[in-house]
Write an enzyme that holds these catalytic residues in place. Sequence first.
Site, mmCIF file in Angstrom:
data_model
loop_
_atom_site.group_PDB
_atom_site.id
_atom_site.type_symbol
_atom_site.label_atom_id
_atom_site.label_comp_id
_atom_site.label_asym_id
_atom_site.label_seq_id
_atom_site.Cartn_x
_atom_site.Cartn_y
_atom_site.Cartn_z
ATOM 1 N N LYS A 11 0.852 -1.205 0.000
ATOM 2 C CA LYS A 11 0.000 0.000 0.000
ATOM 3 C C LYS A 11 0.882 1.247 0.000
ATOM 4 O O LYS A 11 2.036 1.213 0.442
ATOM 5 C CB LYS A 11 -0.950 0.035 1.190
ATOM 6 N N ALA A 101 10.733 -2.929 5.356
ATOM 7 C CA ALA A 101 10.879 -1.707 6.175
ATOM 8 C C ALA A 101 10.888 -0.467 5.285
ATOM 9 O O ALA A 101 11.767 0.383 5.372
ATOM 10 C CB ALA A 101 12.131 -1.767 7.036
ATOM 11 N N ALA A 102 9.890 -0.405 4.433
ATOM 12 C CA ALA A 102 9.868 0.621 3.384
ATOM 13 C C ALA A 102 8.689 1.571 3.481
ATOM 14 O O ALA A 102 8.546 2.462 2.664
ATOM 15 C CB ALA A 102 9.851 -0.079 2.019
ATOM 16 N N ALA A 105 3.851 -1.343 4.079
ATOM 17 C CA ALA A 105 3.024 -2.325 4.807
ATOM 18 C C ALA A 105 3.307 -3.762 4.410
ATOM 19 O O ALA A 105 2.406 -4.607 4.395
ATOM 20 C CB ALA A 105 1.536 -2.001 4.658
ATOM 21 N N GLY A 106 4.556 -4.062 4.119
ATOM 22 C CA GLY A 106 4.938 -5.422 3.692
ATOM 23 C C GLY A 106 4.548 -6.486 4.704
ATOM 24 O O GLY A 106 3.921 -7.488 4.352
ATOM 25 N N SER A 108 2.429 -6.202 7.191
ATOM 26 C CA SER A 108 0.980 -6.174 7.455
ATOM 27 C C SER A 108 0.202 -6.925 6.374
ATOM 28 O O SER A 108 -0.757 -7.646 6.671
ATOM 29 C CB SER A 108 0.478 -4.720 7.498
ATOM 30 N N THR A 109 0.594 -6.749 5.127
ATOM 31 C CA THR A 109 -0.140 -7.424 4.038
ATOM 32 C C THR A 109 0.121 -8.937 4.073
ATOM 33 O O THR A 109 -0.757 -9.736 3.752
ATOM 34 C CB THR A 109 0.183 -6.780 2.662
ATOM 35 N N ASP A 141 -2.168 -1.497 10.203
ATOM 36 C CA ASP A 141 -2.377 -1.523 8.748
ATOM 37 C C ASP A 141 -3.016 -2.832 8.261
ATOM 38 O O ASP A 141 -3.416 -2.925 7.101
ATOM 39 C CB ASP A 141 -1.037 -1.358 8.007
HETATM 40 P P1 ATP Z 1 4.473 -0.331 7.769
HETATM 41 O O1 ATP Z 1 4.320 0.473 6.506
HETATM 42 O O2 ATP Z 1 3.258 -1.143 8.144
HETATM 43 O O3 ATP Z 1 5.083 0.417 8.912
HETATM 44 P P2 ATP Z 1 6.826 -1.328 6.591
HETATM 45 O O4 ATP Z 1 6.439 -1.600 5.157
HETATM 46 O O5 ATP Z 1 7.513 -0.046 6.878
HETATM 47 O O6 ATP Z 1 5.540 -1.461 7.451
HETATM 48 P P3 ATP Z 1 7.749 -4.001 6.910
HETATM 49 O O7 ATP Z 1 8.158 -4.384 5.532
HETATM 50 O O8 ATP Z 1 6.479 -4.582 7.434
HETATM 51 O O9 ATP Z 1 7.750 -2.436 7.101
HETATM 52 O O10 ATP Z 1 8.980 -4.356 7.859
HETATM 53 C C1 ATP Z 1 9.205 -3.754 9.123
HETATM 54 C C2 ATP Z 1 9.966 -4.759 10.004
HETATM 55 O O11 ATP Z 1 9.060 -5.791 10.346
HETATM 56 C C3 ATP Z 1 11.109 -5.429 9.257
HETATM 57 O O12 ATP Z 1 12.319 -4.815 9.561
HETATM 58 C C4 ATP Z 1 11.060 -6.868 9.731
HETATM 59 O O13 ATP Z 1 12.057 -7.129 10.701
HETATM 60 C C5 ATP Z 1 9.731 -7.048 10.421
HETATM 61 N N1 ATP Z 1 8.821 -8.044 9.795
HETATM 62 C C6 ATP Z 1 8.034 -8.873 10.488
HETATM 63 N N2 ATP Z 1 7.303 -9.633 9.662
HETATM 64 C C7 ATP Z 1 7.618 -9.280 8.414
HETATM 65 C C8 ATP Z 1 7.181 -9.724 7.121
HETATM 66 N N3 ATP Z 1 6.276 -10.696 6.978
HETATM 67 N N4 ATP Z 1 7.690 -9.098 6.035
HETATM 68 C C9 ATP Z 1 8.595 -8.105 6.189
HETATM 69 N N5 ATP Z 1 9.074 -7.681 7.377
HETATM 70 C C10 ATP Z 1 8.590 -8.243 8.487
#
Ligand code: ATP
Length: 313
Positions: A11, A101-102, A105-106, A108-109, A141
């Site tokens: 997202k 960690a971008a 929502a990787g 979360s999805t 999310d």
């Molecule tokens: P959001 O936008 O919801 O804050 P994000 O996209 O910034 O999330 P994620 O890709 O969800 O961040 O990763 C954040 C941290 O969550 C990562 O550094 C990782 O250690 C941890 N994590 C836990 N489960 C997962 C997963 N299934 N995929 C990716 N990272 C995960």
Amino acid sequence: MQSYSLFAPAKINLHLEIIGDRPDGYHQLVMIMQSVNLGDIIRLRANGMDEIRLFCQNPEVPLDHSNLAYKAAYLMQQQFPKSAQNFGGIDITIEKNIPVAAGLAGGSTNAAAVLVGINLLWSLGLTQPELRDFGALLGSDVPFCIAGGTAIATGRGEEIEPLPDLRDIWVILAKYSNLSVSTPWAYNSYREQFNHLYVSDSQGISQRTHKVHSGDLVKAISRKNYEQIGSLLFNDLEKVVLPDFPQVKALIDAFQAKNVLGSMMSGSGPTVFALCNDKVQADAIASEVQKTVNNPNLNCWVCKMCSHGIVTL
Ligand code: ATP
């Protein structure tokens, strides 16, 4: 043994506004969320054992209890112990395409896909609102990621109201592979610097929420006015992330200089997105910006807005 493969879209936020603090320690938010068709593939299979096992080719993804996909499966085992006993443990394979960690929502999805997948695997017959309630226990999310599309998210992000679909806008996602922003750090920094602007009374909160509901961006979405959508992007977290990450600011400037519909940081960053009218333009701008920035750590993806969340493949 039955198995399911699910597509779990990332997202972006078209609007992210921080209204104030909540008694539960989270922030009161009003966001406009949008699914894009860059996504992970999640495969679920009953393994006939007791365990939940995780597999992922990306070393940045934790394979232990801290993985949100693991937490989702564990939650379902706790909620439905009889099914857990009948079907046994689950193998979860994550094909990771969403940068980690971008701000996309990787995790979360992935959790949303596990909830939807286990609902199918165990024939639980849960409705989407029921799945969203379980999702809210896992992360703010996750409820949005279940149905995806275009939606307003309020509360801490878990209260979802769908908006008319947007699907004809192309999206360039750009991220430095050596850069990550911690979501808690971004929100805490915002609190430190801007809590004098926080609204705490319920009337003030509903006024701010209503302003977005009846605001120009929602109108532009309803009218599919892409120029206006691009010019109305808003993210409070840019105020704390951009000063500390000048490369992210420079990336937004580089896209804006190319006449995109609009460009902004997604969520807490550091991913930047730019909106374009068509794929040819998006491909061309992505490669021009990569040339201008000339940094081997910069990765770009061209994708499209999509009108769905988790779907089976
Ligand atoms: P959001 O936008 O919801 O804050 P994000 O996209 O910034 O999330 P994620 O890709 O969800 O961040 O990763 C954040 C941290 O969550 C990562 O550094 C990782 O250690 C941890 N994590 C836990 N489960 C997962 C997963 N299934 N995929 C990716 N990272 C995960």
